[in-house]
Every structure is written in structure tokens, then in C-alpha cells.
Design an enzyme around this catalytic site. Structure first.
Site, mmCIF file in Angstrom:
data_model
loop_
_atom_site.group_PDB
_atom_site.id
_atom_site.type_symbol
_atom_site.label_atom_id
_atom_site.label_comp_id
_atom_site.label_asym_id
_atom_site.label_seq_id
_atom_site.Cartn_x
_atom_site.Cartn_y
_atom_site.Cartn_z
ATOM 1 N N ASP A 181 0.821 -1.216 0.359
ATOM 2 C CA ASP A 181 0.830 0.045 0.066
ATOM 3 C C ASP A 181 0.637 1.411 -0.063
ATOM 4 O OD1 ASP A 181 -1.759 2.096 0.738
ATOM 5 O OD2 ASP A 181 -2.691 0.934 1.599
ATOM 6 N N HIS A 182 1.048 1.881 -0.987
ATOM 7 C CA HIS A 182 2.025 3.104 -1.063
ATOM 8 C C HIS A 182 2.579 3.960 -0.262
ATOM 9 C CE1 HIS A 182 -0.058 5.361 -4.068
ATOM 10 N NE2 HIS A 182 0.763 6.263 -4.419
ATOM 11 N N HIS A 244 -5.740 2.942 1.157
ATOM 12 C CA HIS A 244 -5.276 3.910 1.245
ATOM 13 C C HIS A 244 -6.091 4.461 2.535
ATOM 14 C CE1 HIS A 244 -2.845 2.857 -2.190
ATOM 15 N NE2 HIS A 244 -3.306 4.006 -3.167
HETATM 16 C C1 BG6 Z 1 -3.358 4.243 -6.480
HETATM 17 C C2 BG6 Z 1 -4.787 4.472 -7.344
HETATM 18 O O1 BG6 Z 1 -3.167 3.408 -5.775
HETATM 19 O O2 BG6 Z 1 -3.512 5.880 -5.431
HETATM 20 C C3 BG6 Z 1 -5.246 6.192 -8.426
HETATM 21 O O3 BG6 Z 1 -4.755 3.480 -7.952
HETATM 22 C C4 BG6 Z 1 -4.558 7.529 -7.355
HETATM 23 O O4 BG6 Z 1 -6.124 5.792 -8.832
HETATM 24 C C5 BG6 Z 1 -2.823 6.836 -6.717
HETATM 25 O O5 BG6 Z 1 -4.317 8.153 -8.694
HETATM 26 C C6 BG6 Z 1 -3.418 8.425 -5.707
HETATM 27 O O6 BG6 Z 1 -1.428 7.765 -4.821
HETATM 28 P P1 BG6 Z 1 -0.369 9.382 -5.081
HETATM 29 O O7 BG6 Z 1 0.125 8.686 -4.317
HETATM 30 O O8 BG6 Z 1 -0.830 10.158 -5.559
HETATM 31 O O9 BG6 Z 1 -1.793 9.849 -4.148
#
Ligand code: BG6
Length: 495
Positions: A181-182, A244
Site C-alpha cells: 500500500d504505497h 489507502h
Molecule cells: C493509486 C490509485 O493507488 O493511488 C490511483 O490506483 C490514485 O487511482 C493513486 O491516483 C494516488 O496516489 P498518490 O501517491 O498520487 O496520492
């Protein structure tokens, strides 16, 4: 740190994630001296490429996407020889046989056994087949040596997430499985734990006695763009909230773990998910709002509606916005609403957690002291602004007693000279170090699915007649404001 010689095998080597995130992250780790002397990156995919062609592609990607800008020639020349390419059809055993041979060759060359990290940056339908293929090549391996990193989406619903966990458990131990989960790798997100658990002053306030409500808002200006193939079967609830936003909620709501080890931290997070109130089908209308964007103008550009995006179903029922009111039924949080919202093509891109404290018990100041009495609010701004703000009331300088709201601010830019690493740098390094703290454990993923299933089912079973119901550059559908206004609050945005 002492990182063992490592071979990375990146499935989806020619894909978007590798181009934008993984390769730039590995390169930056290399520049900052975090990679072991002996490492190899093998990209793999169906396209036929030589090592040299693959290197050329990655260099172009790096130049475009690395946070350090264009690669310096002398750096790249040191990095490039570690990169390889292997064409592979992951459905055939031969693919895994080839990887084994390559790994064996590196080990022979390096004269030590290597750690192997298999990174699955591919569509989820390939997860089972690749996981099985890998496992067959490493039957009785030392579990600390072979790791498998799985990108999202982890399942499409509770049932499929369970099935995937079950399949992985047949082949790997939990300590080998790194579910990404980045958001957990983001610097400001990691800091929530530091802020809460390395400071004593917050904890006495951090509960239902002092906190009135919590908001977690992740808004994006970006539309779905080219990703309709994936997104149309997903939607905002699956794409953002299941993972997230619920992880952010866990970090705010969790009890202090006994120490900062992976399982202790994840135990406390899963406690939160387990304590979250389950929705009955009839609750969904009251507790959740969905939206889909219409065409409009954003930042001076005309942007299409979701149903007009390339490849989208012109009658799509997929939500590009979702807002939900959750409760955490435990001693700490009973009765405190947690409002979460996320959506695409909104007025601004900002990820913010706002914790609103209760009002003073009795106001001693006369009414003329200020037009708007505000409550104290703690604002954890995750991106693009990286800050923590505490809003307090203060006396405005002057001869009369006038109050206004001011911010006590900790901001990263003003405090630290160094640039924050990208989430993927942190996560790839942790995968090499064998630290699973910032990765999702199987039970967390399942609890999060379990929690949102009633909403998913209600929405799937009842097509929205009002879609599209918000225009680009807005803050989402009006009902989302109503969801929170009913309780006397408003969505918070930074000025
Ligand atoms: C991803 C989603 O996990 O996270 C995307 O699949 C989203 O739809 C993105 O835009 C948002 O990540 P960040 O790091 O740009 O906030």
C-alpha cells in the site's frame, strides 16, 4: 545497513509502474548508497528486448520520472550494468526455470547465496499463476531469502482477497509476502506514528473525551485518463478507501503498539479495522455517498466526463468519488465519527487528515471578541503540502480583546533541508531489509474488504440514476457535503 546481495525480478518490467516508480526508486537508492554492491535487476515481460534495449528504455524513464531529474552520465554508467531483461511467458514453467538459471549464475559470480525479490507489478489476474510458478522453483527455500511483493489491487472483494491469501499461504510464509500500500511508504504518513508515539502530550487528548470528529480527505485533480480498463471495474471505494484511506484511519485510531516491530504495529492496526462498525444494507444510504464526474474545466483546460474517457462505458455506474462516515466501536473512539472522502477531478489535489477537538466547556469572552469561534484542530497534511498544523485561538494585537484562529506550523520544507524520499524507495528498501512494518498483512486486507462489502454490494445492486453528479473542479457531489453537514461539520480544506 547490511543488505545481502539481492536479485530483483520485476514482472511487468516494461509496464508503467516500473517506468514511473520502481526503476526511479531503485536508481535513487543506488545513488544514495542503499543498494548492496552485488545486486541485479531483471525486468521481465512479453515484449522481446535485449538487455541493452531495456536499459535504454529505463534511462529514458528515469530522466522523465526520477525525483533527481536527469540521470548523470557517470552515475548511469555504474548503474546500468546491473540491469537485465528476460522475455517470459509467465504461464509457462520455462519462464521460472530461466529465472532460476539467472539467479544461479549471479550467485556463482558473487560466490554467495542471494536474496531474491519477486515484484509483481502486473494485472491481478496474473498473481496466482506467477506466485505458483515462483514457489515451484523455490520449494524448500529459506523463507527469509525469497520474497514476493504484490501490488494492488489485492482482491476485488472479500472473497477474492481471501482466495488470494489462501493461495499465497499454500506456497509462502507470511514473512515472505509483501503486500504494497504505497501510502504507507510516504514520509508524512510514517510520521503519523512518530508524532503520536514519540510525543507524550498528544496521547491524553487522543480519544473521545477530547476529539469531536476526524476527517480524512484525499482529493485529486487527476481524472481516470487512460486507466478506464482497470478503473471501470474498480471505483473510488475499491481503488482508494479499501486500502489507502483506511490505512490512514488506522494510523490515527490505533492504540500504541508495544514496540515498533512489524507484527506489533500491524496487530494494533488490525484491531482498529476489527472494531469498525459494520454497515447493514439499510445503513448504506445514510452513511455513504458516491459520485461520478461530469465534463468541465479544470486549471483552464477542458476535461471530459468520466463516461467520455477513452475506453469507458458510456453508461458506467462506477463511482469516481466516495465519502463514508465510519465509527470505531471501542473505548477510545466510541461516538466519534470518522469521515473519509476521496475523488477524482476535484478542485484541488490534497491529502489531509483533520482532527477536530471539542469546544471549550464555557466561553468567558464576550461575543464581540471574534466573529467565528473555532475549535482546536490538528491538521496533518500529507501532500502536496507536507506539514502538521495545530489551530489555536489567539488574541489579535491591538487595544481590544479580539480573538482569531492561528496556526502553529511544523512544515517539512522549512525544517529539513533534505528532500523526502519517494514512497517506493522506502518500501523497496524495507523489502530488501525484510521489514514488513509498512506492508499489509493478510488479515488487514481481509478486514478492510469485510468492512466495505456492504457499501460495494449496495452500490452495485442499485445503479446510480444521478450520475454524473459532480462537475470537474468541484469538491464532489452535494450529498457529500450534506453527509457531514447533517452532524454540524464541514469538510476542511487548507486555504
Ligand atoms: C493509486 C490509485 O493507488 O493511488 C490511483 O490506483 C490514485 O487511482 C493513486 O491516483 C494516488 O496516489 P498518490 O501517491 O498520487 O496520492
Amino acid at each position: 545497513p547490511n543488505i545481502k546481495p539481492t536479485v530483483f525480478i520485476i514482472f511487468g518490467g516494461t509496464g508503467d509502474l516500473n517506468a514511473r516508480k520502481l526503476s526511479p526508486a531503485l536508481y535513487n537508492l543506488f545513488l544514495d548508497g542503499w543498494l548492496p554492491d552485488q545486486f541485479a535487476i531483471i525486468g521481465t515481460g512479453r515484449t522481446r528486448l535485449t538487455d541493452e534495449e531495456f536499459r535504454t528504455k529505463l534511462l529514458a524513464d528515469l530522466n522523465q520520472f526520477s525525483r533527481n531529474g536527469k540521470a548523470r552520465k557517470e552515475d548511469w554508467e555504474k548503474f546500468a550494468p546491473h540491469i537485465f531483461y528476460q522475455v517470459a511467458d509467465v504461464k509457462t514453467p520455462a519462464a521460472y526455470e530461466q529465472f532460476s538459471q539467472r539467479i544461479a549464475a549471479f550467485e556463482e559470480d558473487w560466490k554467495v547465496p542471494a536474496n531474491v525479490i519477486y515484484y509483481l507489478a502486473v494485472a491481478p489476474e496474473f498473481f496466482p499463476i506467477i506466485a505458483t510458478g515462483i514457489a515451484q522453483r523455490h520449494p524448500e527455500d529459506d523463507p527469509t531469502r525469497v520474497r514476493i511483493v504484490i501490488e494492488k489491487p489485492f482482491g476485488h472483494d472479500l472473497e477474492s482477497a481471501r482466495a488470494l491469501n489462501k493461495l499465497l499461504a499454500q506456497h509462502f510464509q507470511e514473512c515472505q509476502i509483501y503486500r504494497i500500500d504505497h501510502y504507507l511508504g510516504k514520509e508524512t504518513v510514517q510520521n503519523i506514528m512518530a508524532f503520536r508515539f514519540a510525543n507524550a502530550i498528544m496521547e491524553p487528548l487522543w480519544n473521545r473525551n477530547s476529539i469531536e470528529h476526524v476527517q480524512i480527505s484525499v482529493t485529486e485533480q487527476l481524472g481516470v485518463g487512460e486507466r478506464t480498463g482497470y478503473y471501470d471495474n474498480s471505483g473510488a471505494l475499491r481503488d482508494m478507501i479499501q486500502n489507502h484511506l483506511l490505512q490512514l484511519l488506522c494510523l490515527v485510531a490505533m492504540d500504541p503498539p508495544v514496540n515498533f516491530t512489524a507484527d506489533e504495529v500491524r496487530n494494533r492496526k488490525v484491531d482498529v479495522l476489527r472494531a469498525m462498525r459494520r454497515f447493514k444494507p439499510e445503513d448504506v444510504r445514510e452513511a455513504a455517498v458516491r459520485g461520478q464526474y461530469a465534463a468541465g474545466w479544470l486549471e483552464g483546460k477542458k476535461v471530459p466526463g468520466y463516461r467520455e474517457e477513452k475506453g469507458a462505458n458510456p453508461a458506467s455506474n462506477t463511482e469516481t468519488f466516495a465519502a463514508v462516515k465510519f465509527f470505531v466501536d471501542n473505548w477510545r473512539w466510541q461516538g466519534v465519527p470518522f469521515y473519509v472522502r476521496t475523488g477524482k477531478r476535484l478542485h484541488r489535489s490534497a491529502s489531509i487528515i483533520s482532527i477536530q477537538f471539542k469546544d471549550v466547556p464555557h466561553i468567558i469572552f464576550p461575543a464581540e471578541t471574534g466573529e467565528s469561534w473555532q475549535q482546536n484542530r490538528l491538521i496533518i497534511s500529507i501532500q502536496p503540502e507536507m506539514s502538521i498544523r495545530l489551530q489555536v485561538q489567539a488574541k489579535r494585537p491591538g487595544l481590544d480583546m479580539m480573538l482569531n484562529t492561528v496556526d502553529m506550523v511544523f512544515d517539512y520544507q522549512g525544517t529539513y533541508a533534505a528532500e523526502a524520499p519517494e514512497a517506493y524507495e522506502t518500501l523497496l528498501l524495507d523489502a530488501m531489509l525484510g521489514d514488513q512494518t509498512l506492508f499489509m498483512r493478510g488479515d488487514q486486507v481481509e478486514e478492510a474488504w469485510d468492512l466495505i462489502m456492504p457499501i460495494l454490494n449496495a452500490w452495485q445492486g442499485r445503479p446510480s440514476l444521478s450520475f454524473p453528479n459532480y462537475s470537474a473542479d468541484s469538491w464532489g457531489p452535494e450529498l457529500a457535503e450534506a453527509l457531514i453537514a447533517r452532524d454540524g461539520f464541514h469538510w476542511f480544506t487548507l486555504p
